[in-house]
Design an enzyme around this catalytic site. Structure first.
Site, PDB file in Angstrom:
ATOM      1  N   ILE A 165       0.831  -1.270  -0.079  1.00  0.00           N
ATOM      2  CA  ILE A 165       0.090  -0.129  -0.022  1.00  0.00           C
ATOM      3  C   ILE A 165       0.807   1.352  -0.002  1.00  0.00           C
ATOM      4  O   ILE A 165       0.401   2.462  -0.078  1.00  0.00           O
ATOM      5  CB  ILE A 165      -0.898   0.020   1.217  1.00  0.00           C
ATOM      6  CG1 ILE A 165      -0.228  -0.124   2.561  1.00  0.00           C
ATOM      7  CG2 ILE A 165      -2.037  -1.020   1.028  1.00  0.00           C
ATOM      8  CD1 ILE A 165      -0.832   0.004   3.903  1.00  0.00           C
ATOM      9  N   ASP A 176      10.563  14.286  11.737  1.00  0.00           N
ATOM     10  CA  ASP A 176      10.319  14.248  10.140  1.00  0.00           C
ATOM     11  C   ASP A 176       8.748  14.549  10.107  1.00  0.00           C
ATOM     12  O   ASP A 176       8.002  13.737   9.423  1.00  0.00           O
ATOM     13  CB  ASP A 176      10.691  12.965   9.489  1.00  0.00           C
ATOM     14  CG  ASP A 176      10.316  12.847   8.193  1.00  0.00           C
ATOM     15  OD1 ASP A 176      10.355  14.189   7.638  1.00  0.00           O
ATOM     16  OD2 ASP A 176      10.241  11.953   7.334  1.00  0.00           O
ATOM     17  N   LYS A 215       5.466  -2.797   7.940  1.00  0.00           N
ATOM     18  CA  LYS A 215       6.591  -1.959   7.195  1.00  0.00           C
ATOM     19  C   LYS A 215       7.953  -2.941   7.129  1.00  0.00           C
ATOM     20  O   LYS A 215       8.159  -3.287   8.217  1.00  0.00           O
ATOM     21  CB  LYS A 215       6.897  -0.868   7.929  1.00  0.00           C
ATOM     22  CG  LYS A 215       8.150   0.023   7.418  1.00  0.00           C
ATOM     23  CD  LYS A 215       8.328   1.447   8.093  1.00  0.00           C
ATOM     24  CE  LYS A 215       7.214   2.340   7.485  1.00  0.00           C
ATOM     25  NZ  LYS A 215       7.514   3.606   8.312  1.00  0.00           N
ATOM     26  N   VAL A 273       5.643  -0.791   2.563  1.00  0.00           N
ATOM     27  CA  VAL A 273       4.503  -0.746   3.605  1.00  0.00           C
ATOM     28  C   VAL A 273       3.285  -1.833   2.970  1.00  0.00           C
ATOM     29  O   VAL A 273       2.954  -1.606   1.799  1.00  0.00           O
ATOM     30  CB  VAL A 273       3.768   0.469   4.091  1.00  0.00           C
ATOM     31  CG1 VAL A 273       2.618   0.202   5.222  1.00  0.00           C
ATOM     32  CG2 VAL A 273       4.752   1.385   4.762  1.00  0.00           C
ATOM     33  N   GLY A 275       8.626   4.105   0.051  1.00  0.00           N
ATOM     34  CA  GLY A 275       9.215   5.288   0.026  1.00  0.00           C
ATOM     35  C   GLY A 275      10.705   4.637  -0.212  1.00  0.00           C
ATOM     36  O   GLY A 275      11.077   3.854  -0.373  1.00  0.00           O
ATOM     37  N   GLY A 276      11.683   5.618   0.310  1.00  0.00           N
ATOM     38  CA  GLY A 276      13.128   5.256  -0.080  1.00  0.00           C
ATOM     39  C   GLY A 276      13.649   4.474   0.851  1.00  0.00           C
ATOM     40  O   GLY A 276      14.887   3.810   0.483  1.00  0.00           O
ATOM     41  N   MET A 277      13.242   4.134   1.965  1.00  0.00           N
ATOM     42  CA  MET A 277      13.712   3.216   2.902  1.00  0.00           C
ATOM     43  C   MET A 277      13.065   1.746   2.996  1.00  0.00           C
ATOM     44  O   MET A 277      13.369   0.791   3.605  1.00  0.00           O
ATOM     45  CB  MET A 277      14.081   3.827   4.275  1.00  0.00           C
ATOM     46  CG  MET A 277      14.660   5.273   4.288  1.00  0.00           C
ATOM     47  SD  MET A 277      16.382   5.084   3.189  1.00  0.00           S
ATOM     48  CE  MET A 277      17.332   3.989   4.395  1.00  0.00           C
TER      49      MET A 277
END
Length: 608
Positions: A16, A133, A39, A24, A19-21
């Site tokens: 769903i 963040d 995650k 999920v 991201g860069g790291m």
């Protein structure tokens, strides 16, 4: 992903987000039969031992948090080479999508979302977690308008739009605080700044700063004043604009003191908070009138009875100012002067007759139809004070709060109808949420409703571990000690890091530790190898060991007789008595020497 079930418990259904790291997935906890979000970091990130340490540490810390405005973390684990975090699955839309679709948001809605984010951040700050963040992408808004913060921990040092340099960790630059942009430790005030930017974006539909690259935007956060939000949305009230700009102050000390205070300012619950909200550059605020107890009637205004009826008390006219002298007119004759003198003489004569009682009989003959004038006593006169009922003293004595819990202190003050105002401070000697001090001394008399400011403990001061990996050891030590942490050094070889530089650190950069804790730094000795323990062995054994030691080469065995070996008889025949690097530098067992060294062994001559 080939594996569909982690640890035989968490079934992955579909991806769903990514991201860069990390990715999920939406999944299901087969044991508890509930929807979850899982995650999983990208495979190339797993090779970073620092990242994995932080990943587990922050996930475990976040799992201890429970708050309505935070996404719950259920579990953290590892299945083979797959590391994962299991979180609550929240139905909703991320705030960035809402902003892109609907901004500027209605002011009441934007404030409500910001207030919920602030309360969630405060819960995290109380246990020493700083998000670092905060951005709309990390806030989920449910269909009923409830805001939930996600992505604690992983986003602290590895961000999808992050800048990183040696020793410096940046947050997402669109919302980055000035202190983060300068590589300084980021505390709770950094989250407040970022939330101010989020609120700015919700109210205006745009970010305060933009640029051609991430570095340019970060530097604007450091050096430039944001355009006032009302420039882009005239519907924003001035006092709301002032609060947004206060949250985005360059100096952390000028922002709200805590996320909890920011939440109070957003909702206007605290009267003190409202006064601070409207105070901004160039804004003059009229101080509030003193609080009047509820059972004390308002002071009657001159000429207006307090009960609305006809007053029988004579009204003392206000003091009249002396009129300005009329301009002098030239050419006035002596006739005017004579008329004035006659009038003055008549007035003086009347005064003398009244004082002698000549007109007393006249008043008696007239009877009750005309009464003698009575003297009017001003209410300010000392003779009238004896006839006025004294106003009761409604003040109450401030109780002693020191040592009480925050909740108990608030209950005490409310019993006395006083208004509690809470500040927070770190203190290693006072338990968390216990009162350290109070600004108004116990026993002081105050009117009901007046504020009493007191300070509660946040426990020991926690500091953020700086990133010193790849720094020189002396610089790393200075940075660690500058934030109040201790340093332990461990030296070890490294084929990739030059001698005297830091290979790794523990705890990892960005984690919060109690001030005074120890940070272990592994320092590179360079590309060296340890000389094996061959001195004292027989020649054949030593040659075999050196032959199997990578990075060393045995080039010569020097047999030494009594003429060259002191204490010759103390050694066995063929015993290794010394070692040296080709060129003469002596070596002892266990010593680190440069990789590629050529070794010469000294051995007792078996046949002297």
């Amino acid at each position: 992903m080939q594996q569909k079930v982690l640890d035989g418990r968490y079934e992955l259904e579909r991806k769903i987000g990514e991201g860069g790291m990390a990715r999920v997935y939406i999944g299901r906890d087969l044991r508890l039969n509930r929807r979850v979000a899982v995650k999983i970091p990208h495979p190339h990130i797993i090779a970073d031992s620092d990242f994995l340490s932080r990943f587990r540490h922050e996930a475990q810390a976040a799992a201890m948090l429970t708050h309505p405005n935070l996404v719950d973390v259920y579990d953290v684990g590892q299945d083979g080479d797959i590391h994962y975090i299991v979180m609550e699955y929240v139905e909703g839309t991320d705030l960035k999508t809402l902003i892109n679709r609907e901004a500027p948001l209605p002011i009441a809605r934007a404030l409500a979302i910001a207030e919920q984010i602030a309360r969630g951040l405060h819960a995290a700050h109380r246990v020493g977690l700083v998000h670092r963040d905060v951005k709309p992408q990390n806030v989920i808004v449910t269909p009923d308008g409830f805001a939930r913060i996600t992505d604690f921990g992983v986003a602290k040092s590895h961000l999808s739009t992050a800048l990183t340099e040696t020793g410096v960790s940046f947050g997402t630059v669109d919302y980055i605080s000035p202190e983060q942009a300068q590589g300084l430790p980021a505390g709770p005030q950094a989250d407040i700044y970022a939330l101010g930017v989020v609120l700015y974006e919700m109210l205006t539909g745009r970010l305060p700063f933009s640029g051609n690259n991430a570095v340019a935007v970060a530097m604007k956060h450091v050096a430039e004043v944001p355009p006032p939000p009302r420039t882009f949305n005239r519907q924003i009230p001035p006092h709301i604009e002032a609060l947004v700009l206060r949250a985005m102050a360059k100096d952390p000390a000028q922002r709200p003191r805590s996320a909890e205070e920011f939440a109070r300012l957003l909702t206007g619950v605290s009267q003190l908070g409202e006064q601070e909200t409207v105070m901004g550059p160039g804004v003059n605020v009229r101080p509030p009138s003193p609080a009047r107890p509820a059972n004390v009637p308002p002071t009657p205004q001159p000429g207006r009875p307090a009960n609305g009826g006809t007053s029988r008390t004579p009204i003392i006219p206000p003091h009249r100012t002396t009129p300005a002298r009329a301009p002098r007119q030239e050419g006035v004759g002596c006739g005017v002067f004579l008329v004035g003198m006659l009038i003055l003489g008549g007035v003086l004569g009347m005064i003398v007759l009244f004082s002698s009682g000549v007109f007393g009989g006249l008043f008696d003959w007239i009877g009750g139809s005309v009464q003698r004038p009575t003297s009017v006593v001003p209410t300010e006169s000392p003779t009238a004070t004896a006839e006025i009922t004294p106003t009761p003293d409604l003040r109450v004595s401030v109780p002693s709060l020191i040592g009480l819990t925050d909740g108990a202190a608030q209950d005490q003050l409310r019993q006395f109808e006083l208004s509690p105002v809470v500040r927070e401070a770190n203190n290693a000697d006072v338990p968390i949420r216990q009162v350290i001090s109070q600004d108004v001394a116990a026993g002081t008399l105050l009117l009901p409703g007046e504020p009493v400011i007191y300070t509660v403990s946040l426990g020991p001061l926690q500091v953020t571990v700086p990133n010193v990996t790849n720094s020189r050891v002396n610089v790393a030590r200075q940075q660690i000690e500058a934030v109040g942490l201790q340093v332990e050094l461990i030296e070890q070889p490294s084929t990739s890091v030059d001698a005297g530089f830091i290979i790794s650190q523990s705890p990892s950069a960005g984690l919060n530790e109690i001030q005074g804790a120890t940070v272990t730094l592994r320092v590179s000795l360079g590309d060296v190898v340890r000389f094996p323990n061959v001195i004292g062995l027989q020649r054949a054994d030593a040659e075999a060991i050196l032959g199997n030691t990578l990075g060393l080469e045995l080039i010569f065995v020097d047999e030494q007789g009594p003429d060259r070996l002191p204490g010759f008889t103390d050694y066995a025949p063929n015993e290794v008595v010394s070692a040296a690097i080709d060129g003469g530098t002596g070596v002892v067992n266990g010593e680190f020497i440069p990789r590629g060294s050529r070794i010469v062994l000294g051995v007792r001559d078996p046949e002297p």
